[in-house]
Design a protein around this motif. Sequence first.
Motif, mmCIF file in Angstrom:
data_model
loop_
_atom_site.group_PDB
_atom_site.id
_atom_site.type_symbol
_atom_site.label_atom_id
_atom_site.label_comp_id
_atom_site.label_asym_id
_atom_site.label_seq_id
_atom_site.Cartn_x
_atom_site.Cartn_y
_atom_site.Cartn_z
ATOM 1 N N THR A 265 0.839 -1.199 0.000
ATOM 2 C CA THR A 265 0.000 0.000 0.000
ATOM 3 C C THR A 265 0.875 1.250 0.000
ATOM 4 O OG1 THR A 265 -1.637 -1.235 1.289
ATOM 5 C CG2 THR A 265 -1.926 1.142 1.142
ATOM 6 N N ALA A 266 1.948 1.220 0.785
ATOM 7 C CA ALA A 266 2.882 2.352 0.795
ATOM 8 C C ALA A 266 3.491 2.570 -0.584
ATOM 9 C CB ALA A 266 3.979 2.118 1.836
ATOM 10 N N SER A 267 3.778 1.488 -1.292
ATOM 11 C CA SER A 267 4.306 1.620 -2.655
ATOM 12 C C SER A 267 3.309 2.334 -3.558
ATOM 13 C CB SER A 267 4.623 0.235 -3.221
ATOM 14 O OG SER A 267 5.635 -0.403 -2.485
ATOM 15 N N LEU A 268 2.023 2.008 -3.405
ATOM 16 C CA LEU A 268 0.991 2.675 -4.211
ATOM 17 C C LEU A 268 0.936 4.169 -3.898
ATOM 18 C CD1 LEU A 268 -1.962 0.104 -4.043
ATOM 19 C CD2 LEU A 268 -0.218 0.345 -5.823
ATOM 20 N N TRP A 269 0.997 4.508 -2.604
ATOM 21 C CA TRP A 269 0.997 5.926 -2.240
ATOM 22 C C TRP A 269 2.252 6.628 -2.760
ATOM 23 C CZ3 TRP A 269 -3.424 7.776 -0.973
ATOM 24 C CH2 TRP A 269 -4.323 7.091 -0.137
ATOM 25 N N CYS B 250 -6.214 -1.749 -1.150
ATOM 26 C CA CYS B 250 -6.502 -0.780 -2.222
ATOM 27 C C CYS B 250 -7.748 0.066 -1.964
ATOM 28 C CB CYS B 250 -6.677 -1.512 -3.555
ATOM 29 S SG CYS B 250 -5.193 -2.327 -4.183
ATOM 30 N N ARG B 251 -8.478 -0.219 -0.886
ATOM 31 C CA ARG B 251 -9.763 0.458 -0.717
ATOM 32 C C ARG B 251 -9.611 1.971 -0.634
ATOM 33 N NH1 ARG B 251 -14.258 -1.879 0.183
ATOM 34 N NH2 ARG B 251 -13.241 -3.780 0.957
ATOM 35 N N ARG B 252 -8.738 2.449 0.239
ATOM 36 C CA ARG B 252 -8.601 3.895 0.391
ATOM 37 C C ARG B 252 -7.965 4.545 -0.830
ATOM 38 N NH1 ARG B 252 -5.131 7.357 3.755
ATOM 39 N NH2 ARG B 252 -6.232 9.324 4.024
ATOM 40 N N PRO B 253 -6.876 3.995 -1.387
ATOM 41 C CA PRO B 253 -6.372 4.585 -2.640
ATOM 42 C C PRO B 253 -7.426 4.638 -3.735
ATOM 43 C CG PRO B 253 -4.746 3.088 -1.718
ATOM 44 C CD PRO B 253 -5.995 2.917 -0.897
ATOM 45 N N SER B 254 -8.261 3.586 -3.828
ATOM 46 C CA SER B 254 -9.312 3.575 -4.847
ATOM 47 C C SER B 254 -10.321 4.686 -4.593
ATOM 48 C CB SER B 254 -10.008 2.219 -4.860
ATOM 49 O OG SER B 254 -11.025 2.181 -5.833
ATOM 50 N N ASP B 255 -10.710 4.859 -3.321
ATOM 51 C CA ASP B 255 -11.672 5.914 -2.979
ATOM 52 C C ASP B 255 -11.136 7.297 -3.312
ATOM 53 O OD1 ASP B 255 -13.415 4.000 -2.042
ATOM 54 O OD2 ASP B 255 -12.953 4.322 0.082
ATOM 55 N N LEU B 256 -9.802 7.440 -3.291
ATOM 56 C CA LEU B 256 -9.177 8.736 -3.570
ATOM 57 C C LEU B 256 -8.692 8.848 -5.014
ATOM 58 C CD1 LEU B 256 -7.169 9.223 -0.250
ATOM 59 C CD2 LEU B 256 -9.305 10.325 -0.940
ATOM 60 N N ALA B 257 -9.273 8.029 -5.894
ATOM 61 C CA ALA B 257 -8.997 8.099 -7.343
ATOM 62 C C ALA B 257 -7.509 7.948 -7.635
ATOM 63 C CB ALA B 257 -9.534 9.401 -7.931
ATOM 64 N N TRP B 258 -6.943 6.850 -7.117
ATOM 65 C CA TRP B 258 -5.517 6.573 -7.296
ATOM 66 C C TRP B 258 -5.134 6.504 -8.765
ATOM 67 C CZ3 TRP B 258 -2.957 2.595 -9.781
ATOM 68 C CH2 TRP B 258 -1.580 2.456 -9.511
ATOM 69 N N PRO C 119 -11.247 -4.266 -4.382
ATOM 70 C CA PRO C 119 -10.891 -2.842 -4.423
ATOM 71 C C PRO C 119 -9.716 -2.545 -5.357
ATOM 72 C CG PRO C 119 -11.316 -3.511 -2.169
ATOM 73 C CD PRO C 119 -11.282 -4.769 -2.986
ATOM 74 N N CYS C 120 -8.780 -3.492 -5.487
ATOM 75 C CA CYS C 120 -7.659 -3.278 -6.411
ATOM 76 C C CYS C 120 -8.152 -3.313 -7.857
ATOM 77 C CB CYS C 120 -6.579 -4.337 -6.186
ATOM 78 S SG CYS C 120 -5.751 -4.227 -4.584
ATOM 79 N N GLU C 121 -9.073 -4.229 -8.135
ATOM 80 C CA GLU C 121 -9.646 -4.286 -9.479
ATOM 81 C C GLU C 121 -10.376 -2.988 -9.802
ATOM 82 O OE1 GLU C 121 -10.458 -9.101 -9.789
ATOM 83 O OE2 GLU C 121 -11.909 -7.842 -8.743
ATOM 84 N N GLN C 122 -11.136 -2.477 -8.847
ATOM 85 C CA GLN C 122 -11.843 -1.209 -9.054
ATOM 86 C C GLN C 122 -10.860 -0.054 -9.211
ATOM 87 O OE1 GLN C 122 -14.284 -1.090 -5.551
ATOM 88 N NE2 GLN C 122 -15.493 -2.879 -6.156
ATOM 89 N N MET C 123 -9.794 -0.070 -8.417
ATOM 90 C CA MET C 123 -8.804 1.004 -8.478
ATOM 91 C C MET C 123 -8.121 1.048 -9.835
ATOM 92 S SD MET C 123 -5.459 1.500 -6.023
ATOM 93 C CE MET C 123 -4.498 0.261 -6.925
ATOM 94 N N ILE C 124 -7.716 -0.113 -10.349
ATOM 95 C CA ILE C 124 -7.041 -0.167 -11.644
ATOM 96 C C ILE C 124 -7.991 0.244 -12.760
ATOM 97 C CG2 ILE C 124 -5.970 -1.721 -13.326
ATOM 98 C CD1 ILE C 124 -4.160 -0.989 -11.005
#
Length: 272
Positions: free
Chosen positions: A142-146, A171-179, A200-205
């Motif tokens: 998750t830190a890598s994603l941020w 991935c839930r929070r990054p996805s909610d914040l339009a990663w 959530p990762c699928e939704q984020m991507i």
Amino acid sequence: MRTIFTLIAVVAAAGTAAAAEHVEIPQPDLTLHAILFRPDGAGPFPSVVALHGCESLINRSGKLAPHFADWGERLMAAGLAVIFPDSFGSRGLRTQCRVAERKVRSERERVADADATRHWLQSQPWSVSDRVSVVGWASGGTASLWAVRPHALPRDGVPDFRSAVAFYPGCRRPSDLAWSARVPTLILIGKADDWTAPAPCEQMIAGARGRSALASLVVYPGAYHEFDRPDYPIRELTGLANTADGSGRAHIGTNAAARTDALMRVPEWLAK
């Protein structure tokens, strides 16, 4: 807080003394301790900042966790220098997997640790300054994603991360914040993961498509959290913070097919 002498003893006890060494990365508010795997020779080598998950980098036996020693040795054998900053031990903390409100957050302190470690690598004569990637596991993933979001672009005058890999991140929070990502990013997660669920990762991507650098997601059928650990039978953990269903229960353990694929896929991704 661990001392340099303790960490040297840890590296030796892990059976990787010939391959790994302790380094210190001075920061304004702490000294970041890290364990470095570096190929033989003068280099220069491409390198990896490797971020552990909510568990400690050092296990209960006082050894470098076999999970990370295995990856350090394998990536080093592929010609990469790999450094694991100890985000928890450097701050006098142990495992945080059962701590809901963590003092060391993926989106803040862990990103700062990743950037500090990247900067340290880029100051080394044996490291290729524009070939530093970031790889993380679980909360380190998750830190890598941020760390590779566009708004987190470093302004320190040295090259950015080249690429990123996130193993089973939340991935839930990054996805909610339009990663989205500013560098190519690979996410590897198990379909059966009940700690950090893949949906959530699928939704984020899907949400990042068209406004992100290359972002690739691999979902492994039947694989749980920590599928890439070597020879670790499936088991259920309890009392965990932040599981997918809020129950505090989740499974971890090796999935041979997923592990084999990851061992091939990750070095290939980092070599691009």
